[in-house]
Scaffold this motif. Structure first.
Motif, PDB file in Angstrom:
ATOM      1  N   GLY A 254      -6.841  -5.873  -8.769  1.00  0.00           N
ATOM      2  CA  GLY A 254      -6.320  -4.746  -7.943  1.00  0.00           C
ATOM      3  C   GLY A 254      -4.947  -5.111  -7.438  1.00  0.00           C
ATOM      4  O   GLY A 254      -4.594  -4.637  -6.397  1.00  0.00           O
TER       5      GLY A 254
ATOM      6  N   LEU B  18     -10.126 -12.395  -5.937  1.00  0.00           N
ATOM      7  CA  LEU B  18      -9.913 -12.575  -7.449  1.00  0.00           C
ATOM      8  C   LEU B  18      -8.397 -12.739  -7.468  1.00  0.00           C
ATOM      9  O   LEU B  18      -8.115 -12.778  -8.685  1.00  0.00           O
ATOM     10  CB  LEU B  18     -10.491 -11.312  -8.216  1.00  0.00           C
ATOM     11  CG  LEU B  18     -11.712 -10.759  -8.285  1.00  0.00           C
ATOM     12  CD1 LEU B  18     -12.023  -9.672  -8.993  1.00  0.00           C
ATOM     13  CD2 LEU B  18     -12.860 -11.742  -8.680  1.00  0.00           C
ATOM     14  N   PHE B  19      -7.911 -13.281  -6.534  1.00  0.00           N
ATOM     15  CA  PHE B  19      -6.273 -13.465  -6.780  1.00  0.00           C
ATOM     16  C   PHE B  19      -6.088 -14.592  -7.999  1.00  0.00           C
ATOM     17  O   PHE B  19      -5.086 -14.678  -8.415  1.00  0.00           O
ATOM     18  CB  PHE B  19      -5.645 -13.978  -5.288  1.00  0.00           C
ATOM     19  CG  PHE B  19      -5.858 -15.252  -4.973  1.00  0.00           C
ATOM     20  CD1 PHE B  19      -7.106 -15.617  -4.251  1.00  0.00           C
ATOM     21  CD2 PHE B  19      -5.000 -16.519  -5.473  1.00  0.00           C
ATOM     22  CE1 PHE B  19      -7.418 -16.801  -3.853  1.00  0.00           C
ATOM     23  CE2 PHE B  19      -5.463 -17.660  -4.916  1.00  0.00           C
ATOM     24  CZ  PHE B  19      -6.532 -18.031  -4.199  1.00  0.00           C
TER      25      PHE B  19
ATOM     26  N   MET C   6       5.117  -8.766 -13.172  1.00  0.00           N
ATOM     27  CA  MET C   6       3.938  -9.061 -12.377  1.00  0.00           C
ATOM     28  C   MET C   6       3.280 -10.710 -12.584  1.00  0.00           C
ATOM     29  O   MET C   6       3.317 -11.377 -11.927  1.00  0.00           O
ATOM     30  CB  MET C   6       2.792  -8.195 -12.159  1.00  0.00           C
ATOM     31  CG  MET C   6       1.804  -8.665 -10.833  1.00  0.00           C
ATOM     32  SD  MET C   6       2.408  -8.301  -9.364  1.00  0.00           S
ATOM     33  CE  MET C   6       2.131  -6.745  -9.180  1.00  0.00           C
ATOM     34  N   SER C   7       2.974 -10.669 -13.966  1.00  0.00           N
ATOM     35  CA  SER C   7       2.644 -11.881 -14.438  1.00  0.00           C
ATOM     36  C   SER C   7       3.719 -13.059 -14.332  1.00  0.00           C
ATOM     37  O   SER C   7       3.310 -14.092 -13.975  1.00  0.00           O
ATOM     38  CB  SER C   7       1.935 -11.793 -15.728  1.00  0.00           C
ATOM     39  OG  SER C   7       1.775 -12.953 -16.443  1.00  0.00           O
TER      40      SER C   7
ATOM     41  N   LEU D 232      -3.616  -7.234  -2.546  1.00  0.00           N
ATOM     42  CA  LEU D 232      -4.582  -7.067  -3.778  1.00  0.00           C
ATOM     43  C   LEU D 232      -5.606  -6.226  -3.433  1.00  0.00           C
ATOM     44  O   LEU D 232      -6.260  -6.246  -2.036  1.00  0.00           O
ATOM     45  CB  LEU D 232      -5.016  -8.494  -4.337  1.00  0.00           C
ATOM     46  CG  LEU D 232      -4.254  -9.122  -4.894  1.00  0.00           C
ATOM     47  CD1 LEU D 232      -4.797 -10.658  -5.337  1.00  0.00           C
ATOM     48  CD2 LEU D 232      -3.395  -8.906  -6.197  1.00  0.00           C
ATOM     49  N   GLY D 233      -6.199  -5.468  -4.053  1.00  0.00           N
ATOM     50  CA  GLY D 233      -7.447  -4.536  -3.858  1.00  0.00           C
ATOM     51  C   GLY D 233      -8.737  -5.310  -3.719  1.00  0.00           C
ATOM     52  O   GLY D 233      -9.733  -5.331  -3.276  1.00  0.00           O
ATOM     53  N   ARG D 234      -8.725  -6.554  -4.425  1.00  0.00           N
ATOM     54  CA  ARG D 234      -9.648  -7.311  -4.602  1.00  0.00           C
ATOM     55  C   ARG D 234      -9.109  -9.106  -4.331  1.00  0.00           C
ATOM     56  O   ARG D 234      -9.286  -9.799  -5.074  1.00  0.00           O
ATOM     57  CB  ARG D 234     -10.352  -7.443  -5.598  1.00  0.00           C
ATOM     58  CG  ARG D 234     -11.210  -6.083  -6.057  1.00  0.00           C
ATOM     59  CD  ARG D 234     -11.433  -6.069  -7.422  1.00  0.00           C
ATOM     60  NE  ARG D 234     -12.334  -4.567  -7.547  1.00  0.00           N
ATOM     61  CZ  ARG D 234     -12.890  -4.335  -8.830  1.00  0.00           C
ATOM     62  NH1 ARG D 234     -12.327  -4.888  -9.729  1.00  0.00           N
ATOM     63  NH2 ARG D 234     -13.582  -3.190  -8.659  1.00  0.00           N
TER      64      ARG D 234
ATOM     65  N   GLY E 118     -10.906  -0.988  -4.781  1.00  0.00           N
ATOM     66  CA  GLY E 118     -10.049  -2.022  -4.832  1.00  0.00           C
ATOM     67  C   GLY E 118      -9.497  -2.339  -6.282  1.00  0.00           C
ATOM     68  O   GLY E 118      -8.444  -2.856  -6.527  1.00  0.00           O
TER      69      GLY E 118
ATOM     70  N   ARG F 154      -4.791 -16.168 -15.128  1.00  0.00           N
ATOM     71  CA  ARG F 154      -5.545 -16.286 -16.419  1.00  0.00           C
ATOM     72  C   ARG F 154      -4.806 -16.122 -17.524  1.00  0.00           C
ATOM     73  O   ARG F 154      -5.062 -16.827 -18.508  1.00  0.00           O
ATOM     74  CB  ARG F 154      -6.701 -15.055 -16.458  1.00  0.00           C
ATOM     75  CG  ARG F 154      -7.925 -15.251 -15.808  1.00  0.00           C
ATOM     76  CD  ARG F 154      -8.678 -13.921 -15.956  1.00  0.00           C
ATOM     77  NE  ARG F 154      -9.581 -14.074 -17.212  1.00  0.00           N
ATOM     78  CZ  ARG F 154      -9.426 -12.993 -18.128  1.00  0.00           C
ATOM     79  NH1 ARG F 154      -8.399 -12.149 -17.855  1.00  0.00           N
ATOM     80  NH2 ARG F 154      -9.981 -12.865 -19.246  1.00  0.00           N
ATOM     81  N   VAL F 155      -3.774 -15.609 -17.565  1.00  0.00           N
ATOM     82  CA  VAL F 155      -3.049 -15.497 -18.690  1.00  0.00           C
ATOM     83  C   VAL F 155      -1.516 -15.518 -18.448  1.00  0.00           C
ATOM     84  O   VAL F 155      -0.966 -15.305 -17.075  1.00  0.00           O
ATOM     85  CB  VAL F 155      -3.147 -13.984 -19.321  1.00  0.00           C
ATOM     86  CG1 VAL F 155      -4.518 -13.616 -20.031  1.00  0.00           C
ATOM     87  CG2 VAL F 155      -2.850 -12.988 -18.194  1.00  0.00           C
TER      88      VAL F 155
ATOM     89  N   ASN G  69      -7.231 -14.909 -10.669  1.00  0.00           N
ATOM     90  CA  ASN G  69      -7.046 -14.348 -11.981  1.00  0.00           C
ATOM     91  C   ASN G  69      -5.777 -13.971 -12.377  1.00  0.00           C
ATOM     92  O   ASN G  69      -5.440 -13.643 -13.661  1.00  0.00           O
ATOM     93  CB  ASN G  69      -8.041 -12.916 -11.855  1.00  0.00           C
ATOM     94  CG  ASN G  69      -9.352 -13.028 -11.998  1.00  0.00           C
ATOM     95  OD1 ASN G  69      -9.791 -14.210 -11.941  1.00  0.00           O
ATOM     96  ND2 ASN G  69     -10.156 -12.036 -12.031  1.00  0.00           N
ATOM     97  N   MET G  70      -4.801 -13.969 -11.459  1.00  0.00           N
ATOM     98  CA  MET G  70      -3.210 -13.955 -11.776  1.00  0.00           C
ATOM     99  C   MET G  70      -3.019 -14.798 -12.733  1.00  0.00           C
ATOM    100  O   MET G  70      -1.908 -14.798 -13.554  1.00  0.00           O
ATOM    101  CB  MET G  70      -2.383 -13.907 -10.396  1.00  0.00           C
ATOM    102  CG  MET G  70      -2.526 -12.852  -9.630  1.00  0.00           C
ATOM    103  SD  MET G  70      -1.345 -11.415 -10.414  1.00  0.00           S
ATOM    104  CE  MET G  70      -1.520 -10.349  -8.964  1.00  0.00           C
TER     105      MET G  70
END
Lengths: 297, 364
Positions: free
Chosen positions: A153, B149-150, B163-164, B144-146, A177, B155-156, B152-153
């Motif tokens: 999100g 799960l930060f 942003m990445s 973040l909306g979630r 989200g 992951r790639v 996950n930034m």
């Protein structure tokens, strides 16, 4: 063409995912009756929550625009422009004098257009490029898919979509989200089924099928309409811009801007080069200026 | 079917928009809720219509296009937004501010180490760590909306996603700045005997050098982040934004260190430099107008935030510094840098919901 009924690609099982065939939607407003079955089917199949019961006052459209919880949106355009050679109303007996029709139209030109809008599944997708988590991916059939369990999100796809399709779902809706948009019914396609909206469309205004077939079909339909007096019929499939074509393309009567579509959509990655040059130059100059300030004091 | 409680909960959530609608109707009528009509519609108009019908036998109408009816000539599709406005809230402009401040503090720390200003270097790297690797990630995660799960930034690694790149720059900056802080503090307290102590200074120098590189990018990439989007007011100024954000970061870092007591000529020079560049950018921004495409900046009230910010960080800070009011110049610059970050996000929201901006930008 139109009226294939159960023989149309909308009603047949397929193996496009297994065969890795590029697929698409061709949406044709000239046969859309504005029933909104596509909106309903989409919401029901994908279990998309309702996002408010607001009254927009925009013709019969109270959906407003595509968003996190609206993946199909039927637009209702009211235009003071003449229709094609279509015979309607009290004159519509089939044998009406064409000149009478023409003069009635010239007096009070009016047309009502319905178009079912959807995620365009761009060839160069702004959301996919922007996603920092790798949540947004390209599927075997060429569609753009958000993996809900990966998305954190961040909201960067929202400002990167040149069509304003994807959005972050706000509280207190379920699954809030995350970013959401049309999935091209990837779950159904994997099982050989047609996307829900195309399956339910009663007039084949939404057609699902192989992208190359659909493009040929779209071009033919434009020719047909132009021959019948719809001089402003055109395909909306921006191939010449950096988006390089869309998988869900449209036939438009009139200009893209009247439908709230950008006439020259650009994928925002084309702006990266000049912005990064400015960023690197500023970074280098800032370091140099700091070291010079210390050296010469 | 949904459980009734859920439905009730949801309809409650949209109470706000209904209230907003009722307010809009009230505003339109100007006569209270029970008599909501288009403003020109009154008894005289009805009498006028009756008179016309009596005299001429016909009243030319426009079908469903009644005056004030559902075909107002709004741009695009009923004036609906073409692109989506940013969903970002106050955390993001604040992150831009602290990221710029922290990142450029590391650059000043590098200058301090190389030119033997040990106390300044220590203070600067502390600032870099607190602003850049504590406050910045907290603000980013909050936005973040979630938030859970930060990670996950990471992951790639996508060089085509600003942003990445930003997530990786922030990570690299955090690692090098924290390492730089630890080694520099160990060196400053002379915990080890001579030879390892000198080696420690060298290692600290390497870490601070790395954090200066990543820090300068942390301060500038945010301009790329919003510059490479579909929002007209942002992408039309994509070269100005990184220059503005980076320079604002440098001036903020120098100003904060001055306020913390390091009144040296080098920082004063950086204050002049940053305020000078911001003044030039203010002029650039007022010259580089793109008509309707970026009118959110030049006409809308949110544009005033940017201008106020630029005046505080540019001419005002420059004049104050010129007359020797260094702390006031520093405060003015810091305030300007903060206000203008909020201004740029606010402008993005205005520009994003305006279909005319998008159409005008296409014609440029």
């Amino acid at each position: 063409m139109i009226g294939e009924g159960t023989q149309s690609t909308n009603q047949r099982r397929h193996t496009y995912v297994q065969d890795r065939v590029q697929v698409g939607f061709f949406t044709d407003p000239s046969v859309c009756i504005g029933c909104k079955a596509c909106e309903v089917a989409c919401k029901e199949w994908n279990e998309v929550p309702d996002d408010g019961f607001t009254w927009t006052g925009n013709s019969y459209d109270n959906t407003g625009h595509l968003g996190a919880s609206t993946w199909r949106h039927v637009m209702f355009l009211e235009q003071d422009r003449p229709k094609g050679n279509q015979i309607v109303g009290s004159l519509g007996t089939g044998n009406a004098d064409p000149s009478a029709v023409a003069s009635a139209e010239a007096e009070d030109p009016f047309r009502w257009i319905f178009l079912s809008d959807v995620c365009k599944h761009c060839e160069e997708a702004g959301c996919l490029e922007a996603c920092p988590t790798g949540s947004i991916v390209r599927t075997e059939v060429g569609s753009v898919l958000v993996q809900n369990d990966v998305c954190n999100g961040c909201g960067y796809c929202v400002v990167s979509c040149p069509f304003g399709v994807i959005d972050r779902r706000p509280e207190p809706l379920p699954d809030a989200g995350g970013a959401f948009k049309c999935t091209f019914c990837y779950d159904r396609q994997k099982s050989g089924l047609v996307p829900a909206c195309a399956k339910v469309c009663p007039t084949e205004s939404i057609v699902f099928g192989r992208l190359d077939d659909l493009r040929a079909r779209g071009a033919e339909r434009v020719r047909q309409l132009q021959d019948n007096g719809y001089s402003d019929a055109q395909l909306y499939d921006p191939m010449e811009t950096s988006v390089r074509g869309i998988h869900a393309f449209f036939l438009l009567l009139g200009e893209p801007n009247d439908y709230g579509l950008p006439s020259k959509p650009q994928v925002p990655t084309i702006y990266l080069k000049s912005a990064w040059i400015a960023a690197f130059a500023t970074a280098a100059i800032s370091i140099t200026a700091t070291l010079l300030a210390f050296a010469f004091q | 079917m949904l459980p009734a409680t859920l439905c009730a909960q949801r309809s409650k959530a949209f109470e706000g928009s209904r209230a907003a609608y009722r307010k809009a109707v009230r505003k339109n009528s100007g006569q209270g809720e029970q008599n909501a009509r288009a403003p020109h519609m009154n008894e005289q108009r009805l009498e006028q219509l009756r008179e016309k019908a009596w005299q001429e036998g016909v009243v030319p109408g426009r079908g469903v296009d009644v005056v004030g009816g559902p075909i107002p000539r709004k741009p695009g599709y009923y004036g609906e937004p073409v692109v989506k406005p940013p969903v970002w809230t106050w955390e993001v402009p604040l992150y831009f501010f602290f990221g710029g401040l922290g990142g450029m503090s590391a650059v000043i720390a590098l200058g301090g180490i190389l030119f033997h200003y040990l106390d300044l270097a220590r203070m600067a790297i502390w600032t870099a760590v607190i602003a850049g690797t504590v406050l910045s990630p907290i603000l980013l995660i909050m936005d973040l909306g979630r938030p859970r799960l930060f990670l996950n930034m990471l992951r790639v690694f996508k060089h085509r996603s600003a942003m990445s790149m930003g997530a990786w720059i922030l990570t690299a900056f955090g690692m090098s700045a924290v390492s730089g802080l630890i080694t520099l503090e160990l060196y400053a307290h002379h915990i080890f005997p001579d030879a390892p102590d000198q080696f420690l200074r060298f290692v600290a120098g390497i870490f601070v050098f790395a954090s200066a590189i990543f820090g300068s990018l942390l301060a500038t990439y945010t301009g790329v982040l919003i510059g490479a989007t579909a929002i007209p007011a942002w992408f039309l100024h994509r070269t100005l934004l990184p220059i503005h954000f980076g320079t604002a970061g440098l001036g903020s870092a120098a100003g904060l260190l001055e306020l913390l007591g390091h009144r040296i000529a080098a920082l004063n020079f950086l204050g002049f430099y940053a305020a000078g560049v911001e003044t030039v950018l203010l002029i650039w921004l007022s010259v580089a107008k793109h008509g309707k495409a970026d009118h959110a900046i030049h006409e809308h009230s949110s544009g005033w935030l940017i201008r106020i910010g630029e005046v505080l960080a540019g001419p005002l800070a420059l004049v104050l510094r010129f007359f020797g009011f260094i702390p006031w110049a520093a405060i003015s610059f810091l305030a300007g840098a903060l206000v203008s970050r909020f201004g740029w996000i606010a402008v993005g929201k205005v520009s994003g919901v305006d279909p005319e901006s998008v159409f005008a930008a296409e014609r440029l």
